[in-house]
Design a protein around this motif. Structure first.
Motif, PDB file in Angstrom:
ATOM      1  N   VAL A   1       7.756  -1.203  -3.488  1.00 49.00           N
ATOM      2  CA  VAL A   1       6.410  -0.901  -3.968  1.00 49.00           C
ATOM      3  C   VAL A   1       6.113  -1.731  -5.216  1.00 49.00           C
TER       4      VAL A   1
ATOM      5  N   PHE B   1       5.871  15.407  -8.062  1.00 51.36           N
ATOM      6  CA  PHE B   1       4.940  14.425  -7.524  1.00 51.36           C
ATOM      7  C   PHE B   1       5.069  13.060  -8.179  1.00 51.36           C
TER       8      PHE B   1
ATOM      9  N   ALA C   1       5.107  10.229  -5.756  1.00 53.76           N
ATOM     10  CA  ALA C   1       3.849  10.176  -5.010  1.00 53.76           C
ATOM     11  C   ALA C   1       2.747   9.546  -5.851  1.00 53.76           C
TER      12      ALA C   1
ATOM     13  N   LEU D   1       2.901   5.882  -5.652  1.00 53.60           N
ATOM     14  CA  LEU D   1       2.429   5.371  -4.369  1.00 53.60           C
ATOM     15  C   LEU D   1       0.909   5.391  -4.290  1.00 53.60           C
ATOM     16  N   VAL D   2       0.306   6.438  -4.837  1.00 54.06           N
ATOM     17  CA  VAL D   2      -1.157   6.510  -4.849  1.00 54.06           C
ATOM     18  C   VAL D   2      -1.725   5.347  -5.667  1.00 54.06           C
TER      19      VAL D   2
ATOM     20  N   TYR E   1      -0.322   2.508  -6.174  1.00 52.23           N
ATOM     21  CA  TYR E   1      -0.143   1.282  -5.378  1.00 52.23           C
ATOM     22  C   TYR E   1      -1.279   1.117  -4.372  1.00 52.23           C
ATOM     23  N   LEU E   2      -1.575   2.207  -3.649  1.00 55.96           N
ATOM     24  CA  LEU E   2      -2.622   2.124  -2.623  1.00 55.96           C
ATOM     25  C   LEU E   2      -3.972   1.795  -3.242  1.00 55.96           C
TER      26      LEU E   2
ATOM     27  N   ILE F   1       4.409  -1.748   3.607  1.00 56.40           N
ATOM     28  CA  ILE F   1       4.757  -0.930   2.449  1.00 56.40           C
ATOM     29  C   ILE F   1       3.704   0.151   2.205  1.00 56.40           C
TER      30      ILE F   1
ATOM     31  N   ALA G   1       4.326   4.101   1.973  1.00 55.50           N
ATOM     32  CA  ALA G   1       3.805   4.847   0.835  1.00 55.50           C
ATOM     33  C   ALA G   1       3.006   6.064   1.293  1.00 55.50           C
TER      34      ALA G   1
ATOM     35  N   GLU H   1       5.221   8.798   2.568  1.00 57.64           N
ATOM     36  CA  GLU H   1       5.941   9.472   1.484  1.00 57.64           C
ATOM     37  C   GLU H   1       5.019  10.431   0.726  1.00 57.64           C
ATOM     38  N   ILE H   2       3.741  10.031   0.570  1.00 56.27           N
ATOM     39  CA  ILE H   2       2.791  10.896  -0.146  1.00 56.27           C
ATOM     40  C   ILE H   2       2.583  12.200   0.640  1.00 56.27           C
TER      41      ILE H   2
ATOM     42  N   ALA I   1       5.570  14.366   0.314  1.00 56.05           N
ATOM     43  CA  ALA I   1       5.650  15.020  -1.003  1.00 56.05           C
ATOM     44  C   ALA I   1       4.691  16.201  -1.087  1.00 56.05           C
TER      45      ALA I   1
ATOM     46  N   ASN J   1       5.864  20.244  -1.418  1.00 59.19           N
ATOM     47  CA  ASN J   1       5.465  21.019  -2.591  1.00 59.19           C
ATOM     48  C   ASN J   1       4.342  22.022  -2.325  1.00 59.19           C
TER      49      ASN J   1
END
Lengths: 289, 313
Positions: A230, A265, A268, A271-272, A274-275, B107, B111, B114-115, B118, B122
């Motif tokens: 990432v 989180f 996460a 990753l958010v 990154y997006l 990727i 991602a 994975e989000i 997660a 949770n």
């Protein structure tokens, strides 16, 4: 009070970010020159950490003292993996390349579990283990500080190697266009080998530095490997500078995001981000392609 | 001739092998083949290396299980709901990722998966990290549950799903849609220059893929009767379905089925003979084989057969 906790989080995040950055620079160098994402890069890091751990457990060598050994061992591993595996699939479709290194990552992870059990292991009383520096009410752990310093130093060396030396320029020429570089008399085979060696040596260094404050277990590569992918995508493929900068940003986002939203989180959030970044800039922050 | 023979073998398999274990392996092969066939639509035909399909598998598994547990909704209806949700998810994921090329796209898929994982881990309402146990109902086709040691009903159910998926892909291969998909794979810019709406067709491929993956997800939940993020929303799930398609032969009708058969065969054989010691020897061998295959047989098993055939002629 809250401000101090936040300041503490920011400092920890940046320091961890330097380690991510070092791991990512290695991955970026391999991708940039040899045109392949090593999905086993996280597992390489795991092996670097185990090297440092066993040097400590068997010979009482502090991870900082055994750094040359872990760097050398991983550099050698990189060369072997290139010569034995990835060299054969340089021109294969991307999926084949993904799978060769995915297979390698599964193999290395299970090998670690087979040889050293799934238990998490930690180096005790390392040279810098218990030291910390106080900045007002904010504390900075010495191992993290040393790791960050090591990462910056390594980045400096790689930057110098790539930008200022003849070899570095030859390497970048190979990255740019393999055939043209070859016609100009550059030994591209050597450049590929060098990229794999230096890229893997980066995780040898990162592994040794991490071991002073981070426990090692066979699955550790999963998180670090995904994070590194990432990071280099965020920084932009082919840009070593981008990888380093993105590593620090990711470290910061992880800790601050974890602090604001909840530790569960923290990955996460990265990753958010990154997006969001690639939604605006599909080639990453500093990417060329 | 060959497809008929395959169909006959597939149909009589549980009649010949009556023990639970071989039947279980049969179910595993069909389920994984379904996922690989689904993955092959995006990855093989359209050339988009999506490594996040576990999301659709998870949506299928979670939607039907939660609807059944909390509202008593029939799993078949749950399956349809899961398929609908997966298609919506595919549209959302598609819009966020299709501008990305190559590794950036791959990727991004990892991602996104994975989000979602997660979030599920949770959220207590969704079972969190503990997972969801599927409530037991009376064994019948209507309830999508068959108890006891005879796994043949499950086997025929999943075989039917697989047959539907293969039929759809077969039709797709020979339709305009198939040509558009392959045009995008070979040269996306070129296809767009010729007037193919690449974004739209990539989305269609993604939705088709999501639909069948989600079906497999619901089936998994009804078969195992327990789901958790580790088993249905994890990167290895995404990787394995793609691996089977690659191993068998990308962008071919039977490749994914062949890949599933081979890979499940290898993984079950190594697990039975070398596993159980908890020392991951089976996984070591598996990783090694995957690696060797990628290096020495990059066109997959179908490519190997193709070469043998060519040599004979």
């Amino acid at each position: 009070m809250t401000f101090e906790i936040l300041a503490q989080a920011v400092i920890n995040g940046i320091l961890m970010g330097f380690v991510f950055a070092l791991v990512a620079v290695g991955l970026s160098l391999i991708l940039g020159v040899a045109q392949i994402i090593n999905f086993a890069h996280g597992e390489f890091l795991m092996l670097g950490m185990y090297t440092a751990f066993w040097m400590w457990a068997l010979f009482r060598l502090d991870p900082l003292v055994s750094l040359p050994i872990s760097i050398g061992a991983l550099g050698l591993l990189g060369v072997c993996v290139y010569k034995l595996i990835t060299k054969r699939i340089l021109d294969a479709p991307r999926l084949t390349q993904i799978f060769a290194t995915f297979g390698l990552s599964i193999f290395l992870r299970s090998m670690a579990q087979f040889l050293w059990s799934p238990n998490s292991r930690m180096v005790q009383n390392s040279l810098v283990g218990d030291l910390r520096v106080a900045l007002g009410k904010v504390y900075v752990g010495a191992p993290q500080l040393v790791a960050a310093a090591g990462a910056i130093l390594a980045y400096g060396v790689i930057h110098w190697l790539v930008e200022k030396t003849e070899i570095g320029r030859a390497m970048m020429a190979t990255a740019e266009d393999r055939d043209a570089a070859s016609l100009m008399g550059i030994n591209t085979e050597q450049m590929y080998t060098l990229a794999w060696a230096v890229g893997s040596a980066c995780v040898g260094l990162a592994g040794g530095l991490l071991t002073t404050f981070y426990p090692v277990e066979p699955n550790i590569g999963l998180v670090f490997g995904t994070t590194a992918s990432v990071v280099i995508a965020l920084g932009g493929f082919g840009s070593i500078k981008g990888a380093f900068a993105a590593g620090i940003i990711v470290g910061l986002i992880q800790v601050v995001g974890g602090f604001l939203i909840g530790p569960a989180f923290k990955f996460a959030v990265v990753l958010v981000v990154y997006l969001l970044v690639v939604a605006i800039r599909p080639q990453g922050l500093l990417g060329k392609y | 001739m060959l497809p008929v023979a395959v169909a006959v073998i597939a149909l009589v398999y549980p009649k010949v092998f009556r023990l639970p274990y071989p039947q279980h392996v049969g179910v595993l092969v069909c389920m994984n083949a379904l996922m690989a066939v689904a993955w092959n639509i995006t990855g093989g035909y359209t050339g988009q290396v999506a490594l996040g399909n576990t999301v659709f598998f998870g949506i299928g598994a979670y939607t039907s299980s939660l609807l059944l547990r909390d509202f008593g909704v029939n799993p078949w209806i749950g399956m349809l709901a899961g398929m609908a949700l997966s298609m919506i998810a595919a549209v959302v994921l598609g819009y966020t990722t299709f501008r990305l090329r190559g590794y950036y796209f791959t990727i991004a898929c990892i991602a996104l998966a994975e989000i979602v994982s997660a979030i599920v881990v949770n959220t207590r309402r969704l079972g969190g990290a503990v997972g969801v146990t599927v409530p037991i109902r009376e064994a019948s086709l209507i309830n999508f549950q068959f108890h006891g040691t005879n796994k043949a009903p499950y086997y025929y159910t999943i075989l039917t799903f697989l047959a539907i998926a293969l039929l759809v892909v077969y039709k797709m291969e020979r339709s305009k849609l198939g040509y558009y998909f392959r045009a995008i794979r070979e040269d996306e810019d070129g296809a767009r220059a010729l007037g193919v709406n690449a974004a739209q067709y990539k989305l269609i491929a993604f939705m088709m893929s999501a639909l069948f993956t989600s079906m497999a997800g619901t089936f998994y939940a009804q078969y195992v009767m327990f789901i958790d993020p580790m088993s249905v929303l994890a990167q290895p799930v995404s990787v394995s379905m793609c691996l089977m398609a690659v191993l068998g032969g990308l962008g071919t009708l039977w490749g994914p089925v062949l890949g599933a058969l081979t890979l499940i065969g290898i993984s079950e054989a190594t697990r039975v003979t070398l596993g159980g010691t908890g020392q991951a020897v089976d996984l070591m061998l598996y990783g090694l084989l995957v690696m060797l295959f990628a290096v020495f047989q990059p066109k997959g098993l179908m490519g190997m057969f193709g070469r043998l055939k060519a040599r004979k002629e």
